[in-house]
Scaffold this active site. Structure first.
Site, PDB file in Angstrom:
ATOM      1  CB  THR A 118      -0.920  -0.002   1.242  1.00 37.73           C
ATOM      2  OG1 THR A 118      -1.766  -1.151   1.171  1.00 37.73           O
ATOM      3  CG2 THR A 118      -1.761   1.255   1.309  1.00 37.73           C
ATOM      4  CG  ASN A 120      -6.378  -7.797  -5.535  1.00 32.47           C
ATOM      5  OD1 ASN A 120      -6.258  -7.019  -6.492  1.00 32.47           O
ATOM      6  ND2 ASN A 120      -7.217  -7.581  -4.557  1.00 32.47           N
ATOM      7  CD  GLN A 166      -2.215 -10.970  -5.040  1.00 31.82           C
ATOM      8  OE1 GLN A 166      -1.760 -12.121  -5.102  1.00 31.82           O
ATOM      9  NE2 GLN A 166      -2.752 -10.494  -3.930  1.00 31.82           N
ATOM     10  CB  CYS A 206      -9.895  -4.678   0.802  1.00 30.26           C
ATOM     11  SG  CYS A 206      -8.214  -5.232   0.697  1.00 30.26           S
TER      12      CYS A 206
HETATM   13  C1  LIG Z   1      -2.207  -7.038  -0.959  1.00 30.83           C
HETATM   14  C2  LIG Z   1      -2.157  -6.097  -2.086  1.00 30.83           C
HETATM   15  C3  LIG Z   1      -1.729  -4.767  -1.917  1.00 30.83           C
HETATM   16  C4  LIG Z   1      -1.410  -4.191  -0.563  1.00 30.83           C
HETATM   17  O1  LIG Z   1      -0.247  -4.697   0.006  1.00 30.83           O
HETATM   18  P1  LIG Z   1      -0.053  -4.555   1.593  1.00 30.83           P
HETATM   19  O2  LIG Z   1       1.370  -4.923   1.828  1.00 30.83           O
HETATM   20  O3  LIG Z   1      -1.019  -5.508   2.225  1.00 30.83           O
HETATM   21  O4  LIG Z   1      -0.354  -3.135   1.939  1.00 30.83           O
HETATM   22  C5  LIG Z   1      -1.660  -3.961  -3.027  1.00 30.83           C
HETATM   23  N1  LIG Z   1      -1.975  -4.417  -4.233  1.00 30.83           N
HETATM   24  C6  LIG Z   1      -2.377  -5.679  -4.445  1.00 30.83           C
HETATM   25  C7  LIG Z   1      -2.678  -6.133  -5.840  1.00 30.83           C
HETATM   26  C8  LIG Z   1      -2.484  -6.556  -3.386  1.00 30.83           C
HETATM   27  O5  LIG Z   1      -2.908  -7.816  -3.604  1.00 30.83           O
END
Ligand SMILES: *Cc1c(COP(=O)(O)O)cnc(C)c1O
Length: 388
Positions: A73, A152, A180, A326
């Protein structure tokens, strides 16, 4: 009933025991602040640089193009906010897609309140972008294109090489969220010709709270966190040393094992898909079955709620998601599935099955053994099923 069958690897992965083992000394005998002067602290700096090298190797990047952050993030935020802040005199237009992770979508939404204009590219019913749509939407004021590598929720893999080429032909920078795809498949920033790319540690069997932004050396962006001179001034704050060591080890293992994981997991995923299609009527497989992550399966089971299926599965020791982790808490239908053109009720009936390296073939057999009867039972109570 204990949790026995974990099918939610796109949400998070357990830390690989070999990663955990490598991290532990950094909580005790190697606790030093890498910025301190004494020799023992200097050794920590070296360990950090070795971890940086391992991550660089995973992405075929240069070591000085790897920046440690607190999450996928944060990497997405830093890339998008950092570039728009740097280039705001040049233009105020950003192009992204409708199916991005909230880390990208909500950053863009924030920017649109701050005077930026955002174009959200559509996808086809399999979740694939049309490069021609990108071509059409680029304007003189466009300063950034940010399109995720693999989704994702549905696993669809975008043609980022082609998309970045289109952006570059117009002199525009290209960022991709590769959270991902990295660690699952080859992600080569040189071959794909990417300017900035985000990854996350806990999606690749590393610890949580750790991310990386790859940024090409010649791309200049503004920092978003201010303080000391850490990470070449791009991201202040005393380094999360255990996290950095962890993502370094996770990257090293991913390089060694991703091919083997693919070979083993793809047939298991395909078996679940086939099992569902053969035993449950009225299902829709979501995503592009050709251009799709080998560990991901998203299926809409019509006339019932995904959450109800999850609850029944949970009772039997299965962990999986409906849509995205989420958005599933908010009970809003997934924005990704709606972008594919699914009806609200079809999106509500969706399950995401995402596999990882600790899944066994027997887990899959068990899932396709129990799922049909759960679906049958829920459908027998569903007015939509009766009136279909
Ligand atoms: C999980 C995810 C994120 C966020 O990553 P975090 O380390 O949990 O903040 C961003 N983009 C995608 C595509 C994700 O699957």
């Amino acid at each position: 009933m204990n949790l026995k069958y974990y099918f939610d690897y796109n949400s998070t992965t357990p830390t690989d025991p070999r990663v955990a083992k490598e991290i532990i000394p950094y909580f005790s005998t190697k606790f030093f602040n890498p910025s301190s002067f004494y020799r023992k602290a200097g050794e920590i700096s070296i360990d950090i640089e070795n971890a940086r090298e391992r991550v660089a190797k995973l992405l075929n990047a240069e070591v000085n193009e790897i920046f440690f952050t607190s999450s996928g993030t944060e990497s997405d935020n830093l890339a998008i906010l950092g570039i728009t802040s740097k280039l705001k005199e040049k233009g105020n237009h950003i192009i992204t897609s409708k199916i991005e992770h909230p880390a990208v979508l909500n950053t863009c939404k924030y920017l649109s309140k701050k005077g930026f204009e955002v174009t959200y590219l559509p996808v086809d019913k399999y979740g694939l972008l049309d490069p021609d749509d990108l071509k059409k939407e680029i304007k003189d004021t466009t300063i950034l294109v940010t399109i995720m590598h693999a989704n994702n929720e549905i696993g669809t893999i975008q043609p980022v090489k082609e998309l970045s080429k289109i952006a570059h032909q117009r002199g525009i920078l290209f960022h991709t969220d590769a959270v991902q795809s990295a660690g699952k498949m080859k992600v080569d920033v040189k071959e794909l010709d990417i300017d900035m790319l985000s990854i996350s540690s806990h999606k690749i069997y590393g610890p949580k709270g750790m991310g990386v932004l790859f940024k090409k050396k010649k791309v200049k962006i503004n920092p978003m966190i201010f303080g000391g001179a850490h990470e070449k001034g791009l991201r202040a704050g005393t380094e999360n040393v255990p996290g950095i060591i962890g993502i370094g080890k996770a990257a090293e293992l991913a390089i060694l094992e991703m091919h083997e994981n693919e070979k083993r997991l793809k047939p298991i995923r395909d078996k679940i898909e086939k099992g569902i299609i053969e035993t449950i009527p009225d299902v829709i497989i979501n995503g592009n079955t050709d251009k799709r992550l080998y560990n991901t399966l998203n299926v809409s089971i019509k006339y019932i709620e995904g959450e109800s299926i999850l609850a029944f599965l949970d009772n039997q020791g299965f962990a999986l998601s409906s849509g995205s982790a989420c958005s599933s808490k908010s009970l809003e239908p997934s924005h990704v599935l709606l972008a594919l053109g699914l009806k609200h009720e079809e999106a509500h009936g969706s399950l995401r099955i995402s596999l990882g390296k600790y899944n066994k073939k027997e887990d899959a057999d068990k899932l396709i053994e129990v799922l049909p009867s759960i679906v049958e039972r829920l459908r027998s109570m569903s007015p939509f099923w009766k009136n279909k």
